[in-house]
Design a protein around this motif. Sequence first.
Motif, PDB file in Angstrom:
ATOM      1  N   ASP A 222      -4.810  -8.181   8.723  1.00  0.00           N
ATOM      2  CA  ASP A 222      -3.352  -8.068   8.833  1.00  0.00           C
ATOM      3  C   ASP A 222      -2.683  -8.504   7.528  1.00  0.00           C
ATOM      4  OD1 ASP A 222      -4.195 -10.661   9.271  1.00  0.00           O
ATOM      5  OD2 ASP A 222      -2.625 -11.127  10.728  1.00  0.00           O
ATOM      6  N   ARG A 223      -3.339  -9.415   6.835  1.00  0.00           N
ATOM      7  CA  ARG A 223      -2.795  -9.861   5.545  1.00  0.00           C
ATOM      8  C   ARG A 223      -2.942  -8.751   4.488  1.00  0.00           C
ATOM      9  NH1 ARG A 223      -0.474 -13.267   3.106  1.00  0.00           N
ATOM     10  NH2 ARG A 223      -0.958 -13.996   1.022  1.00  0.00           N
ATOM     11  N   ALA A 224      -4.081  -8.081   4.534  1.00  0.00           N
ATOM     12  CA  ALA A 224      -4.312  -6.966   3.600  1.00  0.00           C
ATOM     13  C   ALA A 224      -3.220  -5.905   3.815  1.00  0.00           C
ATOM     14  CB  ALA A 224      -5.692  -6.372   3.834  1.00  0.00           C
ATOM     15  N   ARG A 225      -2.947  -5.607   5.098  1.00  0.00           N
ATOM     16  CA  ARG A 225      -1.923  -4.604   5.396  1.00  0.00           C
ATOM     17  C   ARG A 225      -0.559  -5.040   4.873  1.00  0.00           C
ATOM     18  NH1 ARG A 225      -1.455  -0.270   8.510  1.00  0.00           N
ATOM     19  NH2 ARG A 225      -3.441  -0.602   9.546  1.00  0.00           N
ATOM     20  N   LYS A 226      -0.244  -6.306   5.080  1.00  0.00           N
ATOM     21  CA  LYS A 226       1.067  -6.823   4.653  1.00  0.00           C
ATOM     22  C   LYS A 226       1.230  -6.679   3.133  1.00  0.00           C
ATOM     23  CE  LYS A 226       3.925 -10.876   5.348  1.00  0.00           C
ATOM     24  NZ  LYS A 226       3.887 -12.290   5.691  1.00  0.00           N
ATOM     25  N   LYS A 227       0.144  -6.985   2.404  1.00  0.00           N
ATOM     26  CA  LYS A 227       0.224  -6.901   0.939  1.00  0.00           C
ATOM     27  C   LYS A 227       0.505  -5.461   0.492  1.00  0.00           C
ATOM     28  CE  LYS A 227      -2.809 -10.786  -0.179  1.00  0.00           C
ATOM     29  NZ  LYS A 227      -4.131 -11.167  -0.713  1.00  0.00           N
ATOM     30  N   ILE A 228      -0.150  -4.500   1.161  1.00  0.00           N
ATOM     31  CA  ILE A 228       0.068  -3.101   0.759  1.00  0.00           C
ATOM     32  C   ILE A 228       1.484  -2.655   1.136  1.00  0.00           C
ATOM     33  CG2 ILE A 228      -0.691  -0.717   1.153  1.00  0.00           C
ATOM     34  CD1 ILE A 228      -3.552  -1.966   1.313  1.00  0.00           C
ATOM     35  N   MET A 229       1.947  -3.075   2.311  1.00  0.00           N
ATOM     36  CA  MET A 229       3.301  -2.697   2.736  1.00  0.00           C
ATOM     37  C   MET A 229       4.355  -3.279   1.789  1.00  0.00           C
ATOM     38  SD  MET A 229       2.625  -0.667   5.165  1.00  0.00           S
ATOM     39  CE  MET A 229       4.264  -0.170   5.655  1.00  0.00           C
ATOM     40  N   ARG A 230       4.026  -4.387   1.119  1.00  0.00           N
ATOM     41  CA  ARG A 230       4.985  -4.995   0.187  1.00  0.00           C
ATOM     42  C   ARG A 230       4.778  -4.559  -1.259  1.00  0.00           C
ATOM     43  NH1 ARG A 230       7.195 -10.722   1.633  1.00  0.00           N
ATOM     44  NH2 ARG A 230       7.800 -10.405  -0.527  1.00  0.00           N
ATOM     45  N   ALA A 231       3.857  -3.613  -1.500  1.00  0.00           N
ATOM     46  CA  ALA A 231       3.557  -3.197  -2.879  1.00  0.00           C
ATOM     47  C   ALA A 231       4.834  -2.723  -3.584  1.00  0.00           C
ATOM     48  CB  ALA A 231       2.519  -2.082  -2.865  1.00  0.00           C
ATOM     49  N   VAL A 232       4.949  -3.080  -4.844  1.00  0.00           N
ATOM     50  CA  VAL A 232       6.117  -2.678  -5.641  1.00  0.00           C
ATOM     51  C   VAL A 232       6.052  -1.176  -5.912  1.00  0.00           C
ATOM     52  CG1 VAL A 232       7.170  -2.883  -7.945  1.00  0.00           C
ATOM     53  CG2 VAL A 232       6.413  -4.944  -6.706  1.00  0.00           C
ATOM     54  N   THR A 233       7.138  -0.471  -5.590  1.00  0.00           N
ATOM     55  CA  THR A 233       7.214   0.969  -5.919  1.00  0.00           C
ATOM     56  C   THR A 233       8.481   1.194  -6.739  1.00  0.00           C
ATOM     57  OG1 THR A 233       8.093   1.306  -3.680  1.00  0.00           O
ATOM     58  CG2 THR A 233       5.790   1.889  -4.018  1.00  0.00           C
ATOM     59  N   ASP A 234       9.193   2.304  -6.520  1.00  0.00           N
ATOM     60  CA  ASP A 234      10.439   2.547  -7.260  1.00  0.00           C
ATOM     61  C   ASP A 234      11.470   3.015  -6.249  1.00  0.00           C
ATOM     62  OD1 ASP A 234      10.343   5.648  -7.202  1.00  0.00           O
ATOM     63  OD2 ASP A 234       8.370   5.071  -7.933  1.00  0.00           O
ATOM     64  N   SER A 235      12.609   3.471  -6.716  1.00  0.00           N
ATOM     65  CA  SER A 235      13.658   3.809  -5.754  1.00  0.00           C
ATOM     66  C   SER A 235      13.628   5.288  -5.339  1.00  0.00           C
ATOM     67  CB  SER A 235      15.020   3.452  -6.339  1.00  0.00           C
ATOM     68  OG  SER A 235      15.144   4.125  -7.569  1.00  0.00           O
ATOM     69  N   GLY A 236      12.596   6.027  -5.807  1.00  0.00           N
ATOM     70  CA  GLY A 236      12.546   7.468  -5.470  1.00  0.00           C
ATOM     71  C   GLY A 236      11.916   7.726  -4.113  1.00  0.00           C
ATOM     72  N   ARG A 237      11.558   8.993  -3.869  1.00  0.00           N
ATOM     73  CA  ARG A 237      10.930   9.374  -2.606  1.00  0.00           C
ATOM     74  C   ARG A 237       9.734  10.305  -2.806  1.00  0.00           C
ATOM     75  NH1 ARG A 237      13.775   9.107   2.030  1.00  0.00           N
ATOM     76  NH2 ARG A 237      12.641  10.890   2.843  1.00  0.00           N
ATOM     77  N   ASP A 238       9.607  10.843  -4.034  1.00  0.00           N
ATOM     78  CA  ASP A 238       8.595  11.867  -4.292  1.00  0.00           C
ATOM     79  C   ASP A 238       7.192  11.245  -4.352  1.00  0.00           C
ATOM     80  OD1 ASP A 238       7.380  14.233  -5.206  1.00  0.00           O
ATOM     81  OD2 ASP A 238       7.499  13.482  -7.268  1.00  0.00           O
ATOM     82  N   ILE A 239       6.284  11.764  -3.522  1.00  0.00           N
ATOM     83  CA  ILE A 239       4.933  11.192  -3.478  1.00  0.00           C
ATOM     84  C   ILE A 239       3.977  12.143  -4.191  1.00  0.00           C
ATOM     85  CG2 ILE A 239       3.079  10.365  -1.968  1.00  0.00           C
ATOM     86  CD1 ILE A 239       5.227   9.676   0.105  1.00  0.00           C
ATOM     87  N   SER A 240       3.827  11.913  -5.515  1.00  0.00           N
ATOM     88  CA  SER A 240       2.915  12.751  -6.292  1.00  0.00           C
ATOM     89  C   SER A 240       2.289  11.914  -7.392  1.00  0.00           C
ATOM     90  CB  SER A 240       3.664  13.943  -6.895  1.00  0.00           C
ATOM     91  OG  SER A 240       4.694  13.457  -7.723  1.00  0.00           O
ATOM     92  N   PHE A 241       1.081  12.341  -7.831  1.00  0.00           N
ATOM     93  CA  PHE A 241       0.421  11.642  -8.944  1.00  0.00           C
ATOM     94  C   PHE A 241       1.277  11.834 -10.189  1.00  0.00           C
ATOM     95  CE2 PHE A 241      -2.990  12.293  -5.950  1.00  0.00           C
ATOM     96  CZ  PHE A 241      -3.731  11.126  -6.061  1.00  0.00           C
ATOM     97  N   ASN A 242       1.422  10.753 -10.962  1.00  0.00           N
ATOM     98  CA  ASN A 242       2.379  10.797 -12.050  1.00  0.00           C
ATOM     99  C   ASN A 242       2.013   9.719 -13.059  1.00  0.00           C
ATOM    100  OD1 ASN A 242       4.923  10.574 -13.477  1.00  0.00           O
ATOM    101  ND2 ASN A 242       5.739  11.776 -11.761  1.00  0.00           N
ATOM    102  N   ASP A 243       2.089  10.030 -14.374  1.00  0.00           N
ATOM    103  CA  ASP A 243       1.778   8.941 -15.311  1.00  0.00           C
ATOM    104  C   ASP A 243       3.034   8.308 -15.911  1.00  0.00           C
ATOM    105  OD1 ASP A 243       2.367  10.988 -16.974  1.00  0.00           O
ATOM    106  OD2 ASP A 243       0.323  11.228 -17.772  1.00  0.00           O
ATOM    107  N   ASP A 244       4.175   8.572 -15.290  1.00  0.00           N
ATOM    108  CA  ASP A 244       5.424   7.926 -15.714  1.00  0.00           C
ATOM    109  C   ASP A 244       5.337   6.424 -15.369  1.00  0.00           C
ATOM    110  OD1 ASP A 244       7.947   6.929 -15.954  1.00  0.00           O
ATOM    111  OD2 ASP A 244       8.943   8.502 -14.767  1.00  0.00           O
ATOM    112  N   PRO A 245       5.454   5.528 -16.375  1.00  0.00           N
ATOM    113  CA  PRO A 245       5.328   4.091 -16.084  1.00  0.00           C
ATOM    114  C   PRO A 245       6.319   3.606 -15.022  1.00  0.00           C
ATOM    115  CG  PRO A 245       5.601   4.474 -18.467  1.00  0.00           C
ATOM    116  CD  PRO A 245       5.712   5.810 -17.788  1.00  0.00           C
ATOM    117  N   GLN A 246       7.468   4.270 -14.900  1.00  0.00           N
ATOM    118  CA  GLN A 246       8.457   3.881 -13.884  1.00  0.00           C
ATOM    119  C   GLN A 246       7.914   4.089 -12.468  1.00  0.00           C
ATOM    120  OE1 GLN A 246      11.382   2.628 -14.655  1.00  0.00           O
ATOM    121  NE2 GLN A 246      11.022   2.915 -16.843  1.00  0.00           N
TER     122      GLN A 246
END
Length: 343
Positions: A222-246
């Motif tokens: 459950d802790r592993a799940r919590k860490k992934i759910m809190r992973a830092v992302t960005d403010s967008g919505r597009d889910i694609s592989f991308n090498d943009d550092p943002q």
Amino acid sequence: MNSHVSKTRKRVLSGVQPSGNLTIGNYIGALRQWAREQHNFESFFCVVDLHAITVPYDPAELRAKTREVAALYLACGIDPDISTIFVQSHVPAHSELTWLLNCITPLGWLNRMTQFKDKAAKQQADSVGTGLLDYPVLMAADILLYHADAVPVGDDQRQHLELTRDIAQRFNHLFGETFTIPEAMIPLSGGRVMGLDDPTNKMSKSETSSEYHAVYLLDPLDRARKKIMRAVTDSGRDISFNDDPQRAGVNNLLEIYEALTGKTRSEIEAHFATARGYGDLKKEVADVVIAALEPIQQRYREITGEQGYVDSLLAQGAERAAEIARSTLDTVRDRMGFIKTHS
Ligand code: AQP
């Protein structure tokens, strides 16, 4: 018998430092490859305890982590019937070859190593140990002692592998053909898993930036799940592989998913095209991470529940490794001009 000649198949050697809690980065970048490649290569996997003392450490923790890491090798699928598992410091040839190689390794080569610069920057300048600078020479000794043809590692070890090749070539040039020149074996996906709290930094077992930096192999699920759910992302919505550092956070989650599912990038992007947002992505990444961790943790509990099992395997592994290492070292000592003892 010459260790070179007694090779029955191509060899791999790799290791992990018992310097903290193993992460899913260590698993995806290294251990998972080892488990796969042990069927194709004669394999040597060591717990590199001598490397773990190159930064400040606690002896009691080193002792505990050395056994824990060995047990995790087994739990992640390393089969002691087909691979040799041992502790680096149990085979003194690693230290001796390091000294011999030190004497042919130009200081400038070591000064260029980025891992040294990064790790040294985290300490007071006047307390950085010589061992930290010398770390890659010890790593070269680890690999060259066994005439390893390939070294399965994560991308962060690429520079050290290049240095190993340079040292081997220099030795062969100075003293005659002795060492096999090893190749790095870096996974195409998941070669550099990034921190969940800061996806611009590599996920590391010794990183203490935040409690959400890494998923550890022995984290409660459950802790592993919590860490992934809190992973830092960005403010967008597009889910694609991308090498943009943002967008490094989303890319990192996608790469973890790619490495653990074996799906292609286009399959993955198509799969997430209808997702409602990053929450859906995180949930599915957490599912595949937990599916990978669960059997590892189960096997870990079984292995460590058997009193003395890990220690006895390590003793057998050290014996097998020492035989090969001693033979290589004898050749090296002779080529370098040391006289033999007459006992
Ligand atoms: N984030 C990562 N992604 C993919 N592979 C990784 N590895 C480490 N981090 C990642 C690979 O795991 C093996 C373990 O190497 P190590 O223990 O000798 O040291 P390291 O490379 O410095 O690993 P860590 O986790 O960052 O340890 P600490 O924090 O102690 O320095 C290697 O094959 C490595 O490439």
